[in-house]
Design an enzyme around this catalytic site. Sequence first.
Site, PDB file in Angstrom:
ATOM      1  N   ARG A 234      -1.555  -2.483  -2.724  1.00 11.60           N
ATOM      2  CA  ARG A 234      -1.000  -1.449  -1.854  1.00 11.60           C
ATOM      3  C   ARG A 234       0.510  -1.418  -2.053  1.00 11.60           C
ATOM      4  O   ARG A 234       1.161  -2.459  -2.127  1.00 11.60           O
ATOM      5  CB  ARG A 234      -1.332  -1.716  -0.386  1.00 11.60           C
ATOM      6  N   GLU A 263       3.390   6.854  -1.156  1.00 13.37           N
ATOM      7  CA  GLU A 263       2.612   7.739  -2.040  1.00 13.37           C
ATOM      8  C   GLU A 263       2.450   9.126  -1.427  1.00 13.37           C
ATOM      9  O   GLU A 263       2.272   9.241  -0.212  1.00 13.37           O
ATOM     10  CB  GLU A 263       1.215   7.146  -2.278  1.00 13.37           C
ATOM     11  N   HIS A 281      -2.306   5.704  -8.826  1.00 12.95           N
ATOM     12  CA  HIS A 281      -3.351   5.094  -7.989  1.00 12.95           C
ATOM     13  C   HIS A 281      -4.746   5.344  -8.577  1.00 12.95           C
ATOM     14  O   HIS A 281      -5.629   5.910  -7.935  1.00 12.95           O
ATOM     15  CB  HIS A 281      -3.274   5.635  -6.558  1.00 12.95           C
TER      16      HIS A 281
END
Length: 319
Positions: A234, A263, A281
């Site tokens: 993360r 993000e 991602h």
Amino acid sequence: MRSVLRLFVARRLAVDPAALVHPGTAPPIEIDQWDEEQPIPRDELLRRVAAVDGIVATLSDRIDSELLAAAPRLRVVANHAVGYDNVDVAACTARRVHVCNTPDVLTDATADLTFALILAVARRLREGERTVREGRWHYWTPTMLLGLELRSAVLGIVGHGRIGKAVAARARGFGMEVIWSGGNAPGGIGLDDLLSRADVVSVHCPLTTATHHLIGASQFARMKRSAILVNTARGPIVDEAALVAALEAGTIGGAGLDVFEDEPRVHRGLIARDDVVLVPHIGSATGATRARMAELALTDAARVLRGERPLHPVNEVPP
């Protein structure tokens, strides 16, 4: 139990939800889907969940007290991910809302992507590809693009869960020495010791209050000047501004990132750097893995709505 149950699917998935939920099975489950690639706007999400019994959510869908208040019938949140930092689990439990996730199925895909980033940074693939594409490769030379040899290099894994262990297995195949920090497995070492010893640091711990900015300026200062940081866990586990400062100062040697602190925005200090490899991602982005994740999320949502226990619960809700 209502005669017709309603399930909201918050994003286009790799499979057709109706093929897995089987609307004809009693009691029928009616599916409402945001069938788009981009996230559903917050106001639209709050409107669409007003009368739903279940939600299949993605990481960009914040499941918090505001949403729970907007969805008084809600009984289950099935998160299309292993991590669930987008879900206020305590608030869901207080409302007797089941929270589910999709463990196990993305372990190998994410471990593969992690090792792809390790190789890409260690062997300077971004620089090499750009040199070829821009027509600047005119001759071979013994000193061109010298990188890090992985055999006998030390891989430090932060977090000793399924993905961390899978990355360790791949690293041993390359002849790397593996050390780790975190988890309860025997043989782990402290984070400071790991950072000072590792040639490659790979982050695989969950995002919690305790791990937010776990890797920041003081941690970068402990790393080798040649060391590589890889994060496929993360984004907020790494202080992105501190990472940029460390790269600019030459405190560490490079980074490979699949996740980011805010993000989809990326710190502009990372964008143009040749010693950083950035991907959007995609740790779990294989067709088979994303289809299986959708299957797990949809199946658990349907199980809860039909009065069964979920197969992959995050919280404990009394029957």
